[in-house]
Scaffold this motif. Structure first.
Motif, PDB file in Angstrom:
ATOM      1  N   THR A 254       0.813  -1.214   0.000  1.00  0.00           N
ATOM      2  CA  THR A 254       0.000   0.000   0.000  1.00  0.00           C
ATOM      3  C   THR A 254       0.845   1.262   0.000  1.00  0.00           C
ATOM      4  OG1 THR A 254      -0.209  -0.427   2.385  1.00  0.00           O
ATOM      5  CG2 THR A 254      -2.093  -0.947   1.007  1.00  0.00           C
ATOM      6  N   TYR A 255       2.187   1.108   0.085  1.00  0.00           N
ATOM      7  CA  TYR A 255       3.094   2.244  -0.047  1.00  0.00           C
ATOM      8  C   TYR A 255       3.723   2.220  -1.452  1.00  0.00           C
ATOM      9  CZ  TYR A 255       6.814   5.580   1.112  1.00  0.00           C
ATOM     10  OH  TYR A 255       7.649   6.670   1.138  1.00  0.00           O
ATOM     11  N   SER A 256       2.959   1.897  -2.447  1.00  0.00           N
ATOM     12  CA  SER A 256       3.489   1.773  -3.805  1.00  0.00           C
ATOM     13  C   SER A 256       3.626   3.149  -4.436  1.00  0.00           C
ATOM     14  CB  SER A 256       2.566   0.886  -4.647  1.00  0.00           C
ATOM     15  OG  SER A 256       1.264   1.452  -4.694  1.00  0.00           O
ATOM     16  N   ARG A 257       4.328   3.202  -5.575  1.00  0.00           N
ATOM     17  CA  ARG A 257       4.575   4.454  -6.287  1.00  0.00           C
ATOM     18  C   ARG A 257       4.011   4.353  -7.701  1.00  0.00           C
ATOM     19  NH1 ARG A 257       8.738   7.209  -3.635  1.00  0.00           N
ATOM     20  NH2 ARG A 257       8.099   8.949  -4.971  1.00  0.00           N
ATOM     21  N   GLY A 258       3.892   5.513  -8.335  1.00  0.00           N
ATOM     22  CA  GLY A 258       3.348   5.544  -9.685  1.00  0.00           C
ATOM     23  C   GLY A 258       4.368   5.255 -10.761  1.00  0.00           C
ATOM     24  N   ALA A 259       5.653   5.148 -10.393  1.00  0.00           N
ATOM     25  CA  ALA A 259       6.727   4.812 -11.327  1.00  0.00           C
ATOM     26  C   ALA A 259       7.816   4.086 -10.523  1.00  0.00           C
ATOM     27  CB  ALA A 259       7.282   6.048 -12.013  1.00  0.00           C
ATOM     28  N   GLY A 279      12.978  -7.632 -12.481  1.00  0.00           N
ATOM     29  CA  GLY A 279      11.919  -8.605 -12.736  1.00  0.00           C
ATOM     30  C   GLY A 279      11.610  -9.433 -11.502  1.00  0.00           C
ATOM     31  N   ALA A 280      12.645  -9.797 -10.743  1.00  0.00           N
ATOM     32  CA  ALA A 280      12.438 -10.549  -9.502  1.00  0.00           C
ATOM     33  C   ALA A 280      11.698  -9.701  -8.479  1.00  0.00           C
ATOM     34  CB  ALA A 280      13.783 -11.016  -8.953  1.00  0.00           C
ATOM     35  N   LEU A 281      12.029  -8.412  -8.408  1.00  0.00           N
ATOM     36  CA  LEU A 281      11.331  -7.516  -7.489  1.00  0.00           C
ATOM     37  C   LEU A 281       9.853  -7.429  -7.859  1.00  0.00           C
ATOM     38  CD1 LEU A 281      11.332  -5.377  -5.231  1.00  0.00           C
ATOM     39  CD2 LEU A 281      12.069  -3.705  -6.936  1.00  0.00           C
ATOM     40  N   ARG A 282       9.567  -7.317  -9.132  1.00  0.00           N
ATOM     41  CA  ARG A 282       8.181  -7.253  -9.579  1.00  0.00           C
ATOM     42  C   ARG A 282       7.454  -8.558  -9.274  1.00  0.00           C
ATOM     43  NH1 ARG A 282       9.328  -5.426 -14.119  1.00  0.00           N
ATOM     44  NH2 ARG A 282       9.423  -7.352 -15.305  1.00  0.00           N
ATOM     45  N   ALA A 283       8.127  -9.678  -9.463  1.00  0.00           N
ATOM     46  CA  ALA A 283       7.503 -10.972  -9.190  1.00  0.00           C
ATOM     47  C   ALA A 283       7.234 -11.155  -7.697  1.00  0.00           C
ATOM     48  CB  ALA A 283       8.394 -12.104  -9.702  1.00  0.00           C
ATOM     49  N   GLY A 284       8.102 -10.611  -6.846  1.00  0.00           N
ATOM     50  CA  GLY A 284       7.896 -10.734  -5.414  1.00  0.00           C
ATOM     51  C   GLY A 284       6.631 -10.040  -4.948  1.00  0.00           C
ATOM     52  N   TYR A 285       6.213  -8.999  -5.668  1.00  0.00           N
ATOM     53  CA  TYR A 285       4.997  -8.257  -5.311  1.00  0.00           C
ATOM     54  C   TYR A 285       3.797  -8.675  -6.163  1.00  0.00           C
ATOM     55  CZ  TYR A 285       7.346  -4.869  -2.244  1.00  0.00           C
ATOM     56  OH  TYR A 285       8.018  -4.262  -1.218  1.00  0.00           O
ATOM     57  N   MET A 286       3.929  -9.754  -6.886  1.00  0.00           N
ATOM     58  CA  MET A 286       2.846 -10.177  -7.771  1.00  0.00           C
ATOM     59  C   MET A 286       1.568 -10.437  -6.972  1.00  0.00           C
ATOM     60  SD  MET A 286       2.865 -13.216 -10.628  1.00  0.00           S
ATOM     61  CE  MET A 286       2.642 -14.544  -9.459  1.00  0.00           C
ATOM     62  N   ASP A 287       0.472  -9.990  -7.462  1.00  0.00           N
ATOM     63  CA  ASP A 287      -0.901 -10.123  -6.946  1.00  0.00           C
ATOM     64  C   ASP A 287      -1.166  -9.321  -5.675  1.00  0.00           C
ATOM     65  OD1 ASP A 287      -0.319 -11.593  -4.610  1.00  0.00           O
ATOM     66  OD2 ASP A 287      -1.311 -13.402  -5.278  1.00  0.00           O
ATOM     67  N   TYR A 294       4.081   0.564  -8.621  1.00  0.00           N
ATOM     68  CA  TYR A 294       5.412  -0.035  -8.536  1.00  0.00           C
ATOM     69  C   TYR A 294       5.862  -0.100  -7.076  1.00  0.00           C
ATOM     70  CZ  TYR A 294       5.558   0.858 -13.555  1.00  0.00           C
ATOM     71  OH  TYR A 294       5.273   0.871 -14.902  1.00  0.00           O
ATOM     72  N   PRO A 295       6.522  -1.182  -6.687  1.00  0.00           N
ATOM     73  CA  PRO A 295       6.975  -1.284  -5.294  1.00  0.00           C
ATOM     74  C   PRO A 295       8.144  -0.358  -5.016  1.00  0.00           C
ATOM     75  CG  PRO A 295       7.751  -3.171  -6.564  1.00  0.00           C
ATOM     76  CD  PRO A 295       6.844  -2.383  -7.477  1.00  0.00           C
ATOM     77  N   CYS A 584      -6.325  -5.262  -0.772  1.00  0.00           N
ATOM     78  CA  CYS A 584      -7.210  -6.145  -1.538  1.00  0.00           C
ATOM     79  C   CYS A 584      -6.457  -6.719  -2.736  1.00  0.00           C
ATOM     80  CB  CYS A 584      -8.447  -5.380  -1.992  1.00  0.00           C
ATOM     81  SG  CYS A 584      -8.136  -4.199  -3.324  1.00  0.00           S
ATOM     82  N   ASN A 585      -7.157  -7.494  -3.546  1.00  0.00           N
ATOM     83  CA  ASN A 585      -6.524  -8.143  -4.696  1.00  0.00           C
ATOM     84  C   ASN A 585      -6.015  -7.142  -5.723  1.00  0.00           C
ATOM     85  OD1 ASN A 585      -7.665 -10.214  -3.285  1.00  0.00           O
ATOM     86  ND2 ASN A 585      -9.126 -10.815  -4.861  1.00  0.00           N
ATOM     87  N   HIS A 586      -6.505  -5.915  -5.648  1.00  0.00           N
ATOM     88  CA  HIS A 586      -6.113  -4.890  -6.622  1.00  0.00           C
ATOM     89  C   HIS A 586      -5.095  -3.916  -6.044  1.00  0.00           C
ATOM     90  CE1 HIS A 586      -9.648  -6.577  -8.506  1.00  0.00           C
ATOM     91  NE2 HIS A 586     -10.392  -6.182  -7.493  1.00  0.00           N
ATOM     92  N   GLY A 587      -4.587  -4.198  -4.829  1.00  0.00           N
ATOM     93  CA  GLY A 587      -3.541  -3.372  -4.245  1.00  0.00           C
ATOM     94  C   GLY A 587      -4.032  -2.218  -3.401  1.00  0.00           C
ATOM     95  N   ARG A 588      -5.353  -2.061  -3.249  1.00  0.00           N
ATOM     96  CA  ARG A 588      -5.875  -0.968  -2.432  1.00  0.00           C
ATOM     97  C   ARG A 588      -5.926  -1.392  -0.965  1.00  0.00           C
ATOM     98  NH1 ARG A 588      -9.332  -0.921  -6.976  1.00  0.00           N
ATOM     99  NH2 ARG A 588     -10.885  -2.118  -5.808  1.00  0.00           N
ATOM    100  N   PRO A 589      -5.827  -0.432  -0.038  1.00  0.00           N
ATOM    101  CA  PRO A 589      -5.875  -0.803   1.382  1.00  0.00           C
ATOM    102  C   PRO A 589      -7.246  -1.341   1.771  1.00  0.00           C
ATOM    103  CG  PRO A 589      -5.919   1.581   1.131  1.00  0.00           C
ATOM    104  CD  PRO A 589      -5.631   1.017  -0.229  1.00  0.00           C
TER     105      PRO A 589
END
Length: 605
Positions: A254-259, A279-287, A294-295, A584-589
């Motif tokens: 929930t502390y994600s960024r827009g880029a 790519g590994a960082l992105r996969a770690g935050y998958m779903d 972006y994390p 939630c499943n869409h990344g919202r708190p």
């Protein structure tokens, strides 16, 4: 297209040293920030505990880097300006690299395209200075100075004026220089850094040397560079696998960024921008992240230098692991484990944003004279008023308050998410905690819980596959066919069964039963694109998870459903137990917490 004239044989020429250095500078020095990076890395390799950088006009007119490192003698200075002369390796083992620099190209390249001077003094020796302008090296002269080195670069690219046309504005170049120093400062918490803009006479960045043990010093340094919010909402990472250690901090989803501006990756202390690791960082935050988010993370991989090749990129921005699968697997598993361990945590910045919205507007001057045209109440306000006056004509706003048990202690109030007190508008659960209140989005929270339950069931029973009546033949090149068949077992575990069909063709015989109307041909090509770009692919797993997410959405408590106190409390307790329930499943708190102290401030108490 070859522009040589027909029947003309090209002549091989030996370039002079000045031309060779300018070509090398084109690879090493892309912009002022590249020069600053090279010079600061030299200072760090010299054992500096303090590095001061000054620039003018974004680094185009002046770059000055001063350090308190070991310094150089008068005899060392001419060698420092010779190509491929370095004190950092002896050339016997090009994989045993434990320093930032090792090629001996930076200083001669900078001297070839700018006006460079080096003033240095080693302990027990007199100070000395040498200058080089456009590749012409001057004599060594005596100079006064403290122990350490001062490198001054003026008029960058004056010898290659065409390069100046490709630079951006002074402001943009200054920002790039500051970012380069921040990235290095995060990896060196025991070194102090300053960046000064001499045009404006102000300090753009300052980070004093930290004290204490490494993890604490790193945490303090990251709070200075990334901001306190990042550290307050970050998870500590510390994992090891097969000789590779991963440490650092990764922020909550929930502390994600827009880029991808808050992603900083280091290998043996060297900042890198590597596709495998991103790519590994992105996969770690998958779903757990919404689309387009972006994390934020600062991660350090440490391993034996022989396990990674840092000499695969002109600017040393990319690396190549001997066992890339181990490095990627470590990053993915460590991040997923940390996110699962975070349980129901959500970013504190969400509550801060809610408080910002709730703060009253600045007080307006009182008006003692009524307007000639009084404002008419809004439509919803009129409807609500009529509904209260004449029940049955409209539905009144709903807010149910659960009765208090008589003289019974309520341990739930001491739980992290507290005890349910009310349900507002059949969608928001209000719970009381020991020192504040919690507001829960009942649909988003239950959707996440159902989703995690479905994933656990699927992992336990496996993904069922459905055989195709007529196998789908996908024509590929032989190289692509070999690539996709190399991961056939992994795809089969996800329900996609493929077989070789001769030449470069493959046959898709079974597909995941969960996914309806699967375009197997397009999926195979997308997986191949992932393999070519990242060396692995999570695309099929993401498709399966998307189906589970849709099932969870339709099978969860809907907005508008009334819940009893027992149901609300049961939901809160399950959220405390289930990993990743903070979003939630869409990344919202799924919930926010407001402390009593914050609420009191809203009312000026």
């Amino acid at each position: 297209m070859n522009t040589h004239a027909p029947k003309m044989r090209p002549v091989i020429r030996q370039l002079d040293e000045a031309a060779a250095n300018r070509i090398a500078a084109g690879e090493v020095v892309e912009r002022p920030a590249s020069a600053v990076k090279e010079l600061v890395e030299n200072a760090l390799d010299a054992g500096a505990t303090r590095v001061d950088v000054a620039i003018a006009k974004g680094g185009k007119a002046l770059i000055r880097v001063s350090d308190d490192g070991c310094g150089m003698t008068a005899e060392d200075l001419p060698l420092a300006l010779a190509r491929h002369a370095t004190s950092k390796i002896d050339g016997s083992d090009l994989l045993d690299i434990r320093s930032f620099g090792f090629r001996g190209e930076a200083l001669p390249s900078l001297g070839a395209v700018g006006r460079l001077s080096i003033t240095s003094r080693a302990a027990g020796h007199d100070g000395a200075q040498i200058a080089v302008t456009g590749g012409r090296i001057g004599p060594v002269k005596p100079a006064a100075g403290n122990r350490g080195t001062v490198v001054e670069l003026r008029d960058l690219f004056f010898a290659t004026p065409a390069r100046l046309k490709f630079l951006r504005t002074d402001r943009a170049e200054t920002q790039a220089v500051a970012e380069a120093i921040r990235r290095l400062a995060m990896a060196e918490p025991y070194v102090g850094f300053t960046l000064t803009d001499e045009d404006e006479g102000r300090v753009l960045f300052r980070a004093d040397a930290e004290q204490g043990e490494l993890f604490g010093a790193l945490q303090t340094r990251l709070a200075r560079v990334m901001g306190r919010d990042f550290i307050d909402n970050a998870l500590a990472i510390d994992a090891t696998r097969d000789g590779i250690t991963l440490t650092g901090f990764a922020a909550l989803p929930t502390y994600s960024r827009g880029a991808a501006v808050a992603q900083h990756l280091y290998v043996n202390g060297r900042p890198v921008r590597d596709k495998l690791l991103t790519g590994a960082l992105r996969a770690g935050y998958m779903d757990v992240l919404a689309s387009g988010r972006y994390p934020a993370a600062v991660l350090f991989l440490t391993c034996d230098p022989h396990q990674v090749d840092v000499n695969v990129h002109p600017a040393k921005a990319e690396v190549r692991f001997r066992e890339p699968g181990i490095a990627r697997g470590l990053v993915v598993s460590a991040l997923r484990h940390a996110l699962a361990g975070a349980g129901h945590r959500a970013s504190s910045t969400v509550a801060a944003a809610a408080l910002g919205v709730a703060r009253p507007e600045p007080e307006q001057p009182r008006r003692y004279q009524a307007s000639y045209a009084p404002a008419r109440p809004s439509g919803p306000a009129i409807a609500a008023s009529l509904a209260f006056q004449a029940p049955g004509f409209a539905e009144a706003p709903t807010a149910r308050v659960e009765p208090e048990p008589e003289a019974q202690p309520e341990p739930a109030a001491e739980a992290p998410l507290g005890a349910a007190r009310a349900q507002l508008h059949e969608n928001w659960i209000v719970a009381q905690t020991a020192d504040g209140i919690v507001i829960v989005d009942q649909h988003a929270a239950h959707e996440r819980l159902v989703y995690e339950r479905l994933k656990a069931q699927l992992d336990a029973s496996g993904i069922a596959s459905q055989a195709l009546l007529i196998p789908e033949i996908v024509e590929l090149s032989e190289a692509d066919a070999q690539s996709i068949l190399a991961i056939a077992d992994e795809l089969a575990a996800l329900g996609l069964v493929i077989e070789p069909f001769g030449g470069g063709a493959i046959a898709v015989r079974e597909v995941p039963a969960l996914i309806q109307r699967l375009d197997a041909r397009r999926l195979i090509r997308d997986i191949l694109d992932d393999l070519a770009d990242q060396g692995t692919s999570e695309r099929l797993r993401a498709r399966v998870d998307a189906v589970l997410s849709s099932m969870a959405c339709h099978g969860s408590v809907r907005s508008g459903r009334r819940m009893s106190a027992d149901e609300m409390n049961a939901l809160l307790r399950e959220m405390e137990r289930v990993p990743k329930s903070g979003q939630c499943n869409h990344g919202r708190p799924t919930w926010i917490e407001l402390k009593l102290s914050d609420i009191e401030r809203l009312f000026g108490r």
